[in-house]
Design a protein around this motif. Structure first.
Motif, PDB file in Angstrom:
ATOM      1  N   ARG A  99       0.834  -1.202   0.000  1.00  0.00           N
ATOM      2  CA  ARG A  99       0.000   0.000   0.000  1.00  0.00           C
ATOM      3  C   ARG A  99       0.871   1.256   0.000  1.00  0.00           C
ATOM      4  O   ARG A  99       0.571   2.245  -0.659  1.00  0.00           O
ATOM      5  N   GLU A 100       1.988   1.218   0.729  1.00  0.00           N
ATOM      6  CA  GLU A 100       2.889   2.363   0.764  1.00  0.00           C
ATOM      7  C   GLU A 100       3.490   2.640  -0.612  1.00  0.00           C
ATOM      8  O   GLU A 100       3.536   3.783  -1.067  1.00  0.00           O
ATOM      9  N   ARG A 102       2.229   1.728  -3.570  1.00  0.00           N
ATOM     10  CA  ARG A 102       1.144   2.160  -4.451  1.00  0.00           C
ATOM     11  C   ARG A 102       0.747   3.596  -4.143  1.00  0.00           C
ATOM     12  O   ARG A 102       0.480   4.389  -5.044  1.00  0.00           O
ATOM     13  N   SER A 103       0.733   3.969  -2.881  1.00  0.00           N
ATOM     14  CA  SER A 103       0.336   5.318  -2.484  1.00  0.00           C
ATOM     15  C   SER A 103       1.305   6.353  -3.043  1.00  0.00           C
ATOM     16  O   SER A 103       0.880   7.396  -3.550  1.00  0.00           O
ATOM     17  N   ARG A 107       0.198   9.221  -5.734  1.00  0.00           N
ATOM     18  CA  ARG A 107       0.360  10.662  -5.485  1.00  0.00           C
ATOM     19  C   ARG A 107       1.036  11.333  -6.677  1.00  0.00           C
ATOM     20  O   ARG A 107       0.622  12.409  -7.113  1.00  0.00           O
ATOM     21  N   PHE A 166      -7.499   8.073   3.045  1.00  0.00           N
ATOM     22  CA  PHE A 166      -6.181   7.908   2.426  1.00  0.00           C
ATOM     23  C   PHE A 166      -5.457   9.247   2.352  1.00  0.00           C
ATOM     24  O   PHE A 166      -4.284   9.352   2.709  1.00  0.00           O
ATOM     25  N   VAL A 170      -1.894  10.642   4.501  1.00  0.00           N
ATOM     26  CA  VAL A 170      -0.705  11.143   3.814  1.00  0.00           C
ATOM     27  C   VAL A 170      -0.385  12.559   4.277  1.00  0.00           C
ATOM     28  O   VAL A 170       0.766  12.895   4.557  1.00  0.00           O
ATOM     29  N   GLN A 175       2.304   9.285   5.518  1.00  0.00           N
ATOM     30  CA  GLN A 175       2.373   7.878   5.138  1.00  0.00           C
ATOM     31  C   GLN A 175       0.975   7.397   4.779  1.00  0.00           C
ATOM     32  O   GLN A 175      -0.007   7.990   5.210  1.00  0.00           O
ATOM     33  N   PRO A 176       0.883   6.356   3.979  1.00  0.00           N
ATOM     34  CA  PRO A 176      -0.445   5.831   3.641  1.00  0.00           C
ATOM     35  C   PRO A 176      -1.065   5.159   4.860  1.00  0.00           C
ATOM     36  O   PRO A 176      -0.352   4.811   5.813  1.00  0.00           O
TER      37      PRO A 176
END
Length: 196
Positions: A99-100, A102-103, A107, A166, A170, A175-176
């Motif tokens: 997830r981190e 992908r986030s 962005r 989400f 951030v 952070q996600p």
């Protein structure tokens, strides 16, 4: 655009398409959308640039196709029989590390969608609009099962609440959101406002 892109892509086998999408996703992570070129994709995948353009039409469609392919599940594929479990399945379908990554990528692409209108259009047509339609079906099933009142005004804002979770993580924590945060957010905010 979506129908044309789908019919153009049908010439690749699913295996070849997966390899190509993985290479595009890797390039996105390495150089970002701005610096990603069809030449680089062609070189990395040993595909002619003409074939890439013929199959996808352009960089924006190819990148969005790679994002869809790399996505850890589909909203349409989640139907557990309860809204609570459906939402958990949708939001908790990848580990915190994935997830981190992908986030961070999303962005960068969110900024790029404002600078490159073709990317924004492809993103809306090929990812956002279909996923919102699928998400509305998830909520409609919950209404049909009697879990949520059909006149609950929060139904129109569930996606906004989830996207907000989400974005807020951030902005506030840099952070996600983690599994723990998303789980507690669903239980403390989303589900109560829906009466679940």
């Amino acid at each position: 655009m979506a129908d044309g892109a789908a019919s153009r892509r049908s010439r690749f086998t699913p295996e070849r398409e997966a390899v190509l999408y993985a290479a595009v996703f890797d390039l996105l992570c390495e150089v970002g959308y701005d610096s990603l070129t069809m030449d680089a994709v062609a070189t990395r995948t040993r595909t002619s640039k003409a074939t890439l353009y013929r199959q996808w039409g352009g960089k924006a469609e190819l990148v969005v196709g790679a994002l869809r392919h790399a996505k850890p599940g589909s909203v349409a594929g989640v139907d557990t029989g309860s809204l609570r479990s459906d939402l958990y399945g949708l939001l908790l379908n990848e580990d915190d590390s994935a997830r981190e990554q992908r986030s961070a990528l999303m962005r960068g692409l969110a900024v790029a969608t404002h600078r490159f209108p073709d990317l924004g259009q492809a993103f809306r047509e090929l990812i956002v609009d279909p996923e919102m339609d699928d998400f509305r079906r998830v909520l409609r099933r919950a209404v049909d099962r009697g879990e949520v009142s059909a006149d609950n005004p929060a139904l129109d804002y569930v996606a906004h609440m989830l996207i907000g979770a989400f974005a807020a993580c951030v902005l506030v924590y840099d952070q996600p959101p983690t599994h723990a945060f998303l789980h507690s957010y669903l239980d403390a905010v989303v589900l109560p406002v829906l009466g679940v």
